[in-house]
Design a protein around this motif. Structure first.
Motif, PDB file in Angstrom:
ATOM      1  N   TYR A  72      27.272  -9.270 -21.534  1.00  0.00           N
ATOM      2  CA  TYR A  72      25.882  -9.002 -21.929  1.00  0.00           C
ATOM      3  C   TYR A  72      25.387  -7.783 -21.162  1.00  0.00           C
ATOM      4  O   TYR A  72      25.360  -7.785 -19.928  1.00  0.00           O
ATOM      5  N   LEU A  73      24.976  -6.754 -21.874  1.00  0.00           N
ATOM      6  CA  LEU A  73      24.508  -5.512 -21.254  1.00  0.00           C
ATOM      7  C   LEU A  73      23.000  -5.397 -21.442  1.00  0.00           C
ATOM      8  O   LEU A  73      22.515  -5.340 -22.577  1.00  0.00           O
ATOM      9  N   GLY A  74      22.266  -5.396 -20.338  1.00  0.00           N
ATOM     10  CA  GLY A  74      20.807  -5.339 -20.397  1.00  0.00           C
ATOM     11  C   GLY A  74      20.188  -6.711 -20.279  1.00  0.00           C
ATOM     12  O   GLY A  74      19.304  -7.089 -21.060  1.00  0.00           O
ATOM     13  N   ALA A  75      20.608  -7.467 -19.272  1.00  0.00           N
ATOM     14  CA  ALA A  75      20.207  -8.874 -19.146  1.00  0.00           C
ATOM     15  C   ALA A  75      18.730  -9.038 -18.826  1.00  0.00           C
ATOM     16  O   ALA A  75      18.148 -10.084 -19.115  1.00  0.00           O
ATOM     17  N   ALA A  76      18.097  -8.041 -18.205  1.00  0.00           N
ATOM     18  CA  ALA A  76      16.680  -8.135 -17.768  1.00  0.00           C
ATOM     19  C   ALA A  76      16.487  -9.406 -16.938  1.00  0.00           C
ATOM     20  O   ALA A  76      17.301  -9.699 -16.063  1.00  0.00           O
ATOM     21  N   SER A  77      15.436 -10.186 -17.223  1.00  0.00           N
ATOM     22  CA  SER A  77      15.192 -11.388 -16.423  1.00  0.00           C
ATOM     23  C   SER A  77      15.898 -12.622 -16.975  1.00  0.00           C
ATOM     24  O   SER A  77      15.732 -13.713 -16.442  1.00  0.00           O
ATOM     25  N   GLY A  78      16.650 -12.453 -18.057  1.00  0.00           N
ATOM     26  CA  GLY A  78      17.519 -13.536 -18.517  1.00  0.00           C
ATOM     27  C   GLY A  78      16.981 -14.410 -19.633  1.00  0.00           C
ATOM     28  O   GLY A  78      17.536 -15.479 -19.883  1.00  0.00           O
ATOM     29  N   THR A  79      15.948 -13.962 -20.347  1.00  0.00           N
ATOM     30  CA  THR A  79      15.397 -14.770 -21.438  1.00  0.00           C
ATOM     31  C   THR A  79      16.470 -15.138 -22.458  1.00  0.00           C
ATOM     32  O   THR A  79      16.723 -16.317 -22.725  1.00  0.00           O
ATOM     33  N   THR A  80      17.119 -14.133 -23.033  1.00  0.00           N
ATOM     34  CA  THR A  80      18.143 -14.400 -24.050  1.00  0.00           C
ATOM     35  C   THR A  80      19.403 -14.990 -23.413  1.00  0.00           C
ATOM     36  O   THR A  80      20.049 -15.870 -23.994  1.00  0.00           O
ATOM     37  N   VAL A  81      19.760 -14.525 -22.226  1.00  0.00           N
ATOM     38  CA  VAL A  81      20.952 -15.059 -21.560  1.00  0.00           C
ATOM     39  C   VAL A  81      20.820 -16.567 -21.361  1.00  0.00           C
ATOM     40  O   VAL A  81      21.802 -17.312 -21.496  1.00  0.00           O
ATOM     41  N   SER A  82      19.609 -17.042 -21.069  1.00  0.00           N
ATOM     42  CA  SER A  82      19.440 -18.480 -20.834  1.00  0.00           C
ATOM     43  C   SER A  82      19.799 -19.279 -22.089  1.00  0.00           C
ATOM     44  O   SER A  82      20.420 -20.344 -21.994  1.00  0.00           O
ATOM     45  N   HIS A  83      19.450 -18.767 -23.268  1.00  0.00           N
ATOM     46  CA  HIS A  83      19.797 -19.475 -24.509  1.00  0.00           C
ATOM     47  C   HIS A  83      21.290 -19.326 -24.821  1.00  0.00           C
ATOM     48  O   HIS A  83      21.926 -20.272 -25.298  1.00  0.00           O
ATOM     49  N   LEU A  84      21.850 -18.156 -24.560  1.00  0.00           N
ATOM     50  CA  LEU A  84      23.293 -18.000 -24.750  1.00  0.00           C
ATOM     51  C   LEU A  84      24.062 -18.931 -23.820  1.00  0.00           C
ATOM     52  O   LEU A  84      25.111 -19.467 -24.185  1.00  0.00           O
ATOM     53  N   SER A  85      23.542 -19.137 -22.626  1.00  0.00           N
ATOM     54  CA  SER A  85      24.176 -20.063 -21.692  1.00  0.00           C
ATOM     55  C   SER A  85      24.172 -21.490 -22.252  1.00  0.00           C
ATOM     56  O   SER A  85      25.144 -22.236 -22.083  1.00  0.00           O
ATOM     57  N   ASP A  86      23.096 -21.863 -22.960  1.00  0.00           N
ATOM     58  CA  ASP A  86      23.068 -23.177 -23.622  1.00  0.00           C
ATOM     59  C   ASP A  86      24.135 -23.251 -24.718  1.00  0.00           C
ATOM     60  O   ASP A  86      24.778 -24.284 -24.910  1.00  0.00           O
ATOM     61  N   ILE A  87      24.307 -22.144 -25.452  1.00  0.00           N
ATOM     62  CA  ILE A  87      25.235 -22.135 -26.585  1.00  0.00           C
ATOM     63  C   ILE A  87      26.685 -22.148 -26.105  1.00  0.00           C
ATOM     64  O   ILE A  87      27.512 -22.908 -26.594  1.00  0.00           O
ATOM     65  N   LEU A  88      26.990 -21.319 -25.120  1.00  0.00           N
ATOM     66  CA  LEU A  88      28.375 -21.172 -24.647  1.00  0.00           C
ATOM     67  C   LEU A  88      28.615 -22.129 -23.484  1.00  0.00           C
ATOM     68  O   LEU A  88      28.993 -21.708 -22.389  1.00  0.00           O
TER      69      LEU A  88
END
Length: 220
Positions: A72-88
């Protein structure tokens, strides 16, 4: 709301109608990260805060699967990463962020999750984190810079596994504010076509103005 009743549209991603409106959720064992509501074990995914959430709300589904290795490039504060973490939930996310301030909040997220590896670094210099990141199945990029296509391609050259796919979000005004967005999008797609198969591209309106997503498969 007493109970959650939703339909699974991708692994751990659910669509439900609440208070007369369609809403999207990820199934999660973790608390809210950015002020989103939680209904039972489901976290609401707010499309105005996440471009990937907007993409799903517009009806385009990317089913990443629970074991995906993702950069993931451009994680910022992790809003989208947090949902991807739920998915993966059985996969891994290597998440790169350049700015120290949002990275501080992102670190708190990474510390509570087992499948996020946070990297404070410059996505335009992948050689600097090549000792940390393995070959990945998917590269996700949300970076508002003029050279975002070059950054995307360079990270594929370093880290893409065979048949890897990717998703790049293009903000027209970040590339050239003097041109019409449609002209910018056409130029970006033509640049990508040499190295990628274009699977799908579309606008993120009304959730994100002057943005499109481009879903690709690496030819390399």
């Amino acid at each position: 709301m007493s109970s959650f009743q939703g339909s699974e549209i991708a692994h751990n991603v659910f669509m439900a109608e609440i208070e007369g409106r369609k809403r999207i959720f990820t199934k999660s064992a973790y608390p809210p990260h950015y002020g989103e509501r939680k209904v039972g074990e489901y976290r609401e995914w707010i499309p105005q805060r996440s471009k990937l959430g907007a993409l799903f709300m517009k009806g385009y589904v990317i089913d990443l699967g629970e074991n995906t290795r993702l950069l993931y490039l451009g994680a910022a504060s992790g809003t989208t990463v947090s949902h991807l973490s739920d998915i993966l939930d059985s996969g891994i996310i290597y998440a790169v962020e350049y700015s120290a301030k949002p990275f501080q909040k992102f670190l708190k997220l990474a510390m509570e999750r087992k499948n996020i590896i946070p990297i404070l670094g410059d996505a335009s210099r992948p050689e600097r984190y090549s000792g940390i990141v393995e070959k990945v199945d998917f590269i996700y990029q949300d970076i508002a810079q003029r050279n975002q296509v070059e950054i995307f391609r360079k990270n594929f050259e370093f880290f893409a596994a065979e048949n890897a796919e990717g998703l790049i979000f293009v903000k027209a005004r970040s590339i050239d504010s003097t041109k019409e967005p449609k002209e910018i999008y056409g130029e970006v797609i033509r640049k990508l076509e040499g190295d990628f198969e274009i699977i799908k591209h579309a606008s993120l309106e009304p959730y994100h103005r002057d943005h499109i997503f481009i879903h690709v498969r690496w030819r390399g």
